[in-house]
Design a protein around this motif. Structure first.
Motif, PDB file in Angstrom:
ATOM      1  N   ASN A  90       0.832  -1.202   0.000  1.00 49.75           N
ATOM      2  CA  ASN A  90       0.000   0.000   0.000  1.00 49.75           C
ATOM      3  C   ASN A  90       0.863   1.247   0.000  1.00 49.75           C
ATOM      4  OD1 ASN A  90      -2.398  -1.417  -0.033  1.00 49.75           O
ATOM      5  ND2 ASN A  90      -2.558  -1.481   2.170  1.00 49.75           N
ATOM      6  N   THR A  91       1.934   1.218   0.749  1.00 52.47           N
ATOM      7  CA  THR A  91       2.825   2.369   0.830  1.00 52.47           C
ATOM      8  C   THR A  91       3.500   2.626  -0.516  1.00 52.47           C
ATOM      9  OG1 THR A  91       3.218   1.926   3.151  1.00 52.47           O
ATOM     10  CG2 THR A  91       4.797   3.335   2.066  1.00 52.47           C
ATOM     11  N   VAL A  92       3.990   1.580  -1.140  1.00 50.35           N
ATOM     12  CA  VAL A  92       4.664   1.719  -2.433  1.00 50.35           C
ATOM     13  C   VAL A  92       3.675   2.183  -3.491  1.00 50.35           C
ATOM     14  CG1 VAL A  92       5.837   0.441  -4.266  1.00 50.35           C
ATOM     15  CG2 VAL A  92       6.468   0.064  -1.890  1.00 50.35           C
ATOM     16  N   ASP A  93       2.454   1.667  -3.446  1.00 50.92           N
ATOM     17  CA  ASP A  93       1.431   2.097  -4.393  1.00 50.92           C
ATOM     18  C   ASP A  93       1.139   3.581  -4.225  1.00 50.92           C
ATOM     19  OD1 ASP A  93      -0.638   1.754  -6.374  1.00 50.92           O
ATOM     20  OD2 ASP A  93      -2.076   1.836  -4.731  1.00 50.92           O
ATOM     21  N   GLY A  94       0.995   4.026  -3.003  1.00 46.73           N
ATOM     22  CA  GLY A  94       0.736   5.441  -2.732  1.00 46.73           C
ATOM     23  C   GLY A  94       1.888   6.321  -3.167  1.00 46.73           C
ATOM     24  N   MET A  95       3.100   5.834  -2.928  1.00 49.75           N
ATOM     25  CA  MET A  95       4.276   6.605  -3.325  1.00 49.75           C
ATOM     26  C   MET A  95       4.341   6.714  -4.844  1.00 49.75           C
ATOM     27  SD  MET A  95       8.303   6.009  -2.422  1.00 49.75           S
ATOM     28  CE  MET A  95       8.473   4.545  -3.398  1.00 49.75           C
ATOM     29  N   GLY A  96       3.996   5.642  -5.546  1.00 48.22           N
ATOM     30  CA  GLY A  96       3.997   5.670  -7.004  1.00 48.22           C
ATOM     31  C   GLY A  96       2.990   6.678  -7.541  1.00 48.22           C
ATOM     32  N   LYS A  97       1.825   6.737  -6.927  1.00 47.66           N
ATOM     33  CA  LYS A  97       0.808   7.701  -7.351  1.00 47.66           C
ATOM     34  C   LYS A  97       1.286   9.125  -7.090  1.00 47.66           C
ATOM     35  CE  LYS A  97      -3.114   4.633  -6.717  1.00 47.66           C
ATOM     36  NZ  LYS A  97      -4.304   4.332  -5.922  1.00 47.66           N
ATOM     37  N   ASP A  98       1.898   9.351  -5.931  1.00 49.13           N
ATOM     38  CA  ASP A  98       2.410  10.684  -5.614  1.00 49.13           C
ATOM     39  C   ASP A  98       3.482  11.118  -6.602  1.00 49.13           C
ATOM     40  OD1 ASP A  98       0.719  10.816  -3.466  1.00 49.13           O
ATOM     41  OD2 ASP A  98       2.249  10.328  -1.973  1.00 49.13           O
ATOM     42  N   LEU A  99       4.375  10.204  -6.952  1.00 47.51           N
ATOM     43  CA  LEU A  99       5.430  10.538  -7.911  1.00 47.51           C
ATOM     44  C   LEU A  99       4.847  10.815  -9.292  1.00 47.51           C
ATOM     45  CD1 LEU A  99       8.219   8.008  -6.911  1.00 47.51           C
ATOM     46  CD2 LEU A  99       8.213  10.473  -6.567  1.00 47.51           C
ATOM     47  N   GLY A 100       3.796  10.091  -9.643  1.00 43.90           N
ATOM     48  CA  GLY A 100       3.143  10.340 -10.927  1.00 43.90           C
ATOM     49  C   GLY A 100       2.528  11.721 -10.985  1.00 43.90           C
ATOM     50  N   VAL A 101       1.897  12.136  -9.908  1.00 44.96           N
ATOM     51  CA  VAL A 101       1.293  13.469  -9.848  1.00 44.96           C
ATOM     52  C   VAL A 101       2.383  14.543  -9.897  1.00 44.96           C
ATOM     53  CG1 VAL A 101      -0.008  15.058  -8.384  1.00 44.96           C
ATOM     54  CG2 VAL A 101      -0.794  12.716  -8.661  1.00 44.96           C
ATOM     55  N   ALA A 102       3.460  14.321  -9.177  1.00 45.90           N
ATOM     56  CA  ALA A 102       4.562  15.298  -9.185  1.00 45.90           C
ATOM     57  C   ALA A 102       5.180  15.391 -10.574  1.00 45.90           C
ATOM     58  CB  ALA A 102       5.623  14.903  -8.152  1.00 45.90           C
ATOM     59  N   GLY A 103       5.326  14.269 -11.253  1.00 46.37           N
ATOM     60  CA  GLY A 103       5.872  14.274 -12.615  1.00 46.37           C
ATOM     61  C   GLY A 103       4.969  15.017 -13.586  1.00 46.37           C
ATOM     62  N   ALA A 104       3.664  14.819 -13.435  1.00 45.93           N
ATOM     63  CA  ALA A 104       2.717  15.519 -14.311  1.00 45.93           C
ATOM     64  C   ALA A 104       2.770  17.022 -14.067  1.00 45.93           C
ATOM     65  CB  ALA A 104       1.305  14.995 -14.079  1.00 45.93           C
ATOM     66  N   ALA A 105       2.875  17.421 -12.816  1.00 49.03           N
ATOM     67  CA  ALA A 105       2.945  18.849 -12.498  1.00 49.03           C
ATOM     68  C   ALA A 105       4.230  19.454 -13.062  1.00 49.03           C
ATOM     69  CB  ALA A 105       2.886  19.057 -10.987  1.00 49.03           C
ATOM     70  N   THR A 106       5.323  18.735 -12.988  1.00 49.49           N
ATOM     71  CA  THR A 106       6.593  19.220 -13.533  1.00 49.49           C
ATOM     72  C   THR A 106       6.500  19.365 -15.050  1.00 49.49           C
ATOM     73  OG1 THR A 106       7.800  18.130 -11.749  1.00 49.49           O
ATOM     74  CG2 THR A 106       9.068  18.734 -13.688  1.00 49.49           C
ATOM     75  N   SER A 107       5.884  18.389 -15.698  1.00 47.11           N
ATOM     76  CA  SER A 107       5.721  18.464 -17.154  1.00 47.11           C
ATOM     77  C   SER A 107       4.847  19.641 -17.553  1.00 47.11           C
ATOM     78  CB  SER A 107       5.099  17.166 -17.678  1.00 47.11           C
ATOM     79  OG  SER A 107       5.973  16.087 -17.473  1.00 47.11           O
ATOM     80  N   ASP A 108       3.767  19.855 -16.819  1.00 47.32           N
ATOM     81  CA  ASP A 108       2.879  20.983 -17.120  1.00 47.32           C
ATOM     82  C   ASP A 108       3.599  22.311 -16.964  1.00 47.32           C
ATOM     83  OD1 ASP A 108       0.855  19.182 -17.605  1.00 47.32           O
ATOM     84  OD2 ASP A 108      -0.117  19.482 -15.651  1.00 47.32           O
TER      85      ASP A 108
END
Length: 49
Positions: free
Chosen positions: A22-40
């Motif tokens: 669960n922790t790794v899944d949550g961390m993966g989602k957080d990193l995905g959101v951060a990556g999308a924000a950086t790309s934007d």
């Protein structure tokens, strides 16, 4: 006595691995959101140049 100890350790291992997933899944989602924000942000800066 030994069987009870072994069973307790096995249960702790199972619950620990489930919590870890669960922790790794949550961390993966957080990193995905951060990556999308950086790309934007990079796209926006590129448009302004």
């Amino acid at each position: 006595m030994f069987k009870k100890l072994l069973a307790a350790l096995a249960l702790i291992g199972v619950f620990g691995s489930v919590a870890g997933c669960n922790t790794v899944d949550g961390m993966g989602k957080d990193l995905g959101v951060a990556g999308a924000a950086t790309s934007d942000t990079a796209r926006d800066v590129g448009k302004k140049m």
